[in-house]
Scaffold this motif. Sequence first.
Motif, PDB file in Angstrom:
ATOM      1  N   GLU A  89       0.808  -1.229   0.000  1.00 44.55           N
ATOM      2  CA  GLU A  89       0.000   0.000   0.000  1.00 44.55           C
ATOM      3  C   GLU A  89       0.839   1.277   0.000  1.00 44.55           C
ATOM      4  O   GLU A  89       0.278   2.375  -0.123  1.00 44.55           O
ATOM      5  CB  GLU A  89      -0.968   0.007   1.188  1.00 44.55           C
ATOM      6  CG  GLU A  89      -0.325  -0.274   2.528  1.00 44.55           C
ATOM      7  CD  GLU A  89      -0.453  -1.741   2.944  1.00 44.55           C
ATOM      8  OE1 GLU A  89      -0.241  -2.624   2.078  1.00 44.55           O
ATOM      9  OE2 GLU A  89      -0.743  -1.988   4.133  1.00 44.55           O
ATOM     10  N   ASP A  90       2.161   1.163   0.131  1.00 43.70           N
ATOM     11  CA  ASP A  90       3.034   2.329  -0.004  1.00 43.70           C
ATOM     12  C   ASP A  90       3.332   2.644  -1.468  1.00 43.70           C
ATOM     13  O   ASP A  90       3.950   3.670  -1.772  1.00 43.70           O
ATOM     14  CB  ASP A  90       4.361   2.094   0.733  1.00 43.70           C
ATOM     15  CG  ASP A  90       4.188   1.981   2.230  1.00 43.70           C
ATOM     16  OD1 ASP A  90       4.847   1.096   2.833  1.00 43.70           O
ATOM     17  OD2 ASP A  90       3.406   2.755   2.808  1.00 43.70           O
ATOM     18  N   THR A  91       2.906   1.766  -2.365  1.00 47.18           N
ATOM     19  CA  THR A  91       3.128   1.999  -3.795  1.00 47.18           C
ATOM     20  C   THR A  91       2.459   3.290  -4.239  1.00 47.18           C
ATOM     21  O   THR A  91       1.274   3.498  -3.997  1.00 47.18           O
ATOM     22  CB  THR A  91       2.582   0.823  -4.614  1.00 47.18           C
ATOM     23  OG1 THR A  91       3.332  -0.354  -4.306  1.00 47.18           O
ATOM     24  CG2 THR A  91       2.666   1.110  -6.107  1.00 47.18           C
ATOM     25  N   ALA A  92       3.236   4.177  -4.871  1.00 46.44           N
ATOM     26  CA  ALA A  92       2.738   5.481  -5.304  1.00 46.44           C
ATOM     27  C   ALA A  92       3.862   6.249  -5.976  1.00 46.44           C
ATOM     28  O   ALA A  92       5.035   5.863  -5.887  1.00 46.44           O
ATOM     29  CB  ALA A  92       2.201   6.280  -4.132  1.00 46.44           C
ATOM     30  N   ALA A  93       3.503   7.362  -6.598  1.00 41.78           N
ATOM     31  CA  ALA A  93       4.493   8.353  -7.010  1.00 41.78           C
ATOM     32  C   ALA A  93       4.719   9.286  -5.828  1.00 41.78           C
ATOM     33  O   ALA A  93       3.751   9.798  -5.262  1.00 41.78           O
ATOM     34  CB  ALA A  93       4.003   9.126  -8.218  1.00 41.78           C
ATOM     35  N   TYR A  94       5.970   9.473  -5.456  1.00 37.66           N
ATOM     36  CA  TYR A  94       6.322  10.306  -4.301  1.00 37.66           C
ATOM     37  C   TYR A  94       6.873  11.643  -4.784  1.00 37.66           C
ATOM     38  O   TYR A  94       7.744  11.677  -5.671  1.00 37.66           O
ATOM     39  CB  TYR A  94       7.349   9.589  -3.428  1.00 37.66           C
ATOM     40  CG  TYR A  94       6.735   8.511  -2.584  1.00 37.66           C
ATOM     41  CD1 TYR A  94       6.285   7.317  -3.162  1.00 37.66           C
ATOM     42  CD2 TYR A  94       6.579   8.669  -1.208  1.00 37.66           C
ATOM     43  CE1 TYR A  94       5.697   6.328  -2.392  1.00 37.66           C
ATOM     44  CE2 TYR A  94       6.001   7.688  -0.431  1.00 37.66           C
ATOM     45  CZ  TYR A  94       5.562   6.520  -1.027  1.00 37.66           C
ATOM     46  OH  TYR A  94       4.971   5.536  -0.254  1.00 37.66           O
ATOM     47  N   TYR A  95       6.366  12.717  -4.173  1.00 39.26           N
ATOM     48  CA  TYR A  95       6.727  14.069  -4.546  1.00 39.26           C
ATOM     49  C   TYR A  95       7.268  14.826  -3.336  1.00 39.26           C
ATOM     50  O   TYR A  95       6.702  14.729  -2.243  1.00 39.26           O
ATOM     51  CB  TYR A  95       5.516  14.832  -5.072  1.00 39.26           C
ATOM     52  CG  TYR A  95       4.918  14.258  -6.330  1.00 39.26           C
ATOM     53  CD1 TYR A  95       3.989  13.232  -6.271  1.00 39.26           C
ATOM     54  CD2 TYR A  95       5.286  14.761  -7.579  1.00 39.26           C
ATOM     55  CE1 TYR A  95       3.437  12.706  -7.425  1.00 39.26           C
ATOM     56  CE2 TYR A  95       4.736  14.243  -8.744  1.00 39.26           C
ATOM     57  CZ  TYR A  95       3.814  13.213  -8.660  1.00 39.26           C
ATOM     58  OH  TYR A  95       3.272  12.694  -9.815  1.00 39.26           O
ATOM     59  N   CYS A  96       8.320  15.588  -3.558  1.00 40.73           N
ATOM     60  CA  CYS A  96       8.747  16.513  -2.517  1.00 40.73           C
ATOM     61  C   CYS A  96       8.215  17.902  -2.851  1.00 40.73           C
ATOM     62  O   CYS A  96       8.003  18.237  -4.028  1.00 40.73           O
ATOM     63  CB  CYS A  96      10.261  16.545  -2.358  1.00 40.73           C
ATOM     64  SG  CYS A  96      11.179  17.260  -3.719  1.00 40.73           S
ATOM     65  N   GLY A  97       7.984  18.689  -1.818  1.00 39.02           N
ATOM     66  CA  GLY A  97       7.441  20.009  -2.002  1.00 39.02           C
ATOM     67  C   GLY A  97       8.038  21.014  -1.037  1.00 39.02           C
ATOM     68  O   GLY A  97       8.607  20.642  -0.010  1.00 39.02           O
ATOM     69  N   VAL A  98       7.892  22.285  -1.390  1.00 41.77           N
ATOM     70  CA  VAL A  98       8.352  23.394  -0.556  1.00 41.77           C
ATOM     71  C   VAL A  98       7.162  24.250  -0.153  1.00 41.77           C
ATOM     72  O   VAL A  98       6.358  24.653  -0.996  1.00 41.77           O
ATOM     73  CB  VAL A  98       9.388  24.253  -1.304  1.00 41.77           C
ATOM     74  CG1 VAL A  98       9.548  25.621  -0.635  1.00 41.77           C
ATOM     75  CG2 VAL A  98      10.724  23.543  -1.362  1.00 41.77           C
ATOM     76  N   ASP A  99       7.045  24.497   1.140  1.00 45.22           N
ATOM     77  CA  ASP A  99       6.038  25.389   1.704  1.00 45.22           C
ATOM     78  C   ASP A  99       6.785  26.603   2.241  1.00 45.22           C
ATOM     79  O   ASP A  99       7.527  26.487   3.212  1.00 45.22           O
ATOM     80  CB  ASP A  99       5.287  24.658   2.822  1.00 45.22           C
ATOM     81  CG  ASP A  99       4.365  25.564   3.615  1.00 45.22           C
ATOM     82  OD1 ASP A  99       3.890  25.122   4.670  1.00 45.22           O
ATOM     83  OD2 ASP A  99       4.132  26.717   3.187  1.00 45.22           O
ATOM     84  N   TYR A 113       1.409  24.085  -0.475  1.00 44.44           N
ATOM     85  CA  TYR A 113       2.779  24.039  -0.973  1.00 44.44           C
ATOM     86  C   TYR A 113       2.917  24.868  -2.251  1.00 44.44           C
ATOM     87  O   TYR A 113       2.006  24.934  -3.070  1.00 44.44           O
ATOM     88  CB  TYR A 113       3.199  22.583  -1.213  1.00 44.44           C
ATOM     89  CG  TYR A 113       3.642  21.923   0.068  1.00 44.44           C
ATOM     90  CD1 TYR A 113       2.732  21.664   1.089  1.00 44.44           C
ATOM     91  CD2 TYR A 113       4.978  21.603   0.278  1.00 44.44           C
ATOM     92  CE1 TYR A 113       3.141  21.100   2.291  1.00 44.44           C
ATOM     93  CE2 TYR A 113       5.401  21.027   1.465  1.00 44.44           C
ATOM     94  CZ  TYR A 113       4.477  20.785   2.469  1.00 44.44           C
ATOM     95  OH  TYR A 113       4.890  20.229   3.651  1.00 44.44           O
ATOM     96  N   ASP A 114       4.100  25.480  -2.375  1.00 40.66           N
ATOM     97  CA  ASP A 114       4.329  26.414  -3.460  1.00 40.66           C
ATOM     98  C   ASP A 114       5.095  25.820  -4.638  1.00 40.66           C
ATOM     99  O   ASP A 114       4.941  26.283  -5.778  1.00 40.66           O
ATOM    100  CB  ASP A 114       5.122  27.621  -2.932  1.00 40.66           C
ATOM    101  CG  ASP A 114       4.411  28.296  -1.774  1.00 40.66           C
ATOM    102  OD1 ASP A 114       4.905  28.209  -0.626  1.00 40.66           O
ATOM    103  OD2 ASP A 114       3.349  28.893  -2.014  1.00 40.66           O
TER     104      ASP A 114
END
Length: 126
Positions: A89-99, A113-114
């Motif tokens: 269930e951890d399968t996914a596309a992972y994204y990092c972001g900046v706030d 997030y910006d």
Amino acid sequence: QVQLVESGGGLVQPGGSLRLSCAASGRNVSSYTMGWFRHNLGKEREFVAAISWDSSQTNYAKSVTGRFTISRDNAKTTLFLQMNSLKPEDTAAYYCGVDRSIYSRRSFRAENYDYWGQGTQVTVSS
């Protein structure tokens, strides 16, 4: 302007580990809150973890608490996500972001997030 580039995704068996990296560039990036989110088709982008600019505060989704660790190296302006005991269930596309705002409960929501990276795919399967 901030640019983010994720890496480290891949295919791993259940119970395995992966370490995601997010290389950040741009003015003042080391002073911003950063976070990891994940997304599967047909679902909303899901909060995974967030970290304050000085690493003094972190927060995790309940589904990953105790298995994932978020960290950052401000000298190299890099964000990390250590993922252990991975589940299908951890399968996914992972994204990092900046706030760009101060770390708060707002940092747990994607709409605040910006900037975002292009994502890295994590697949957990035997």
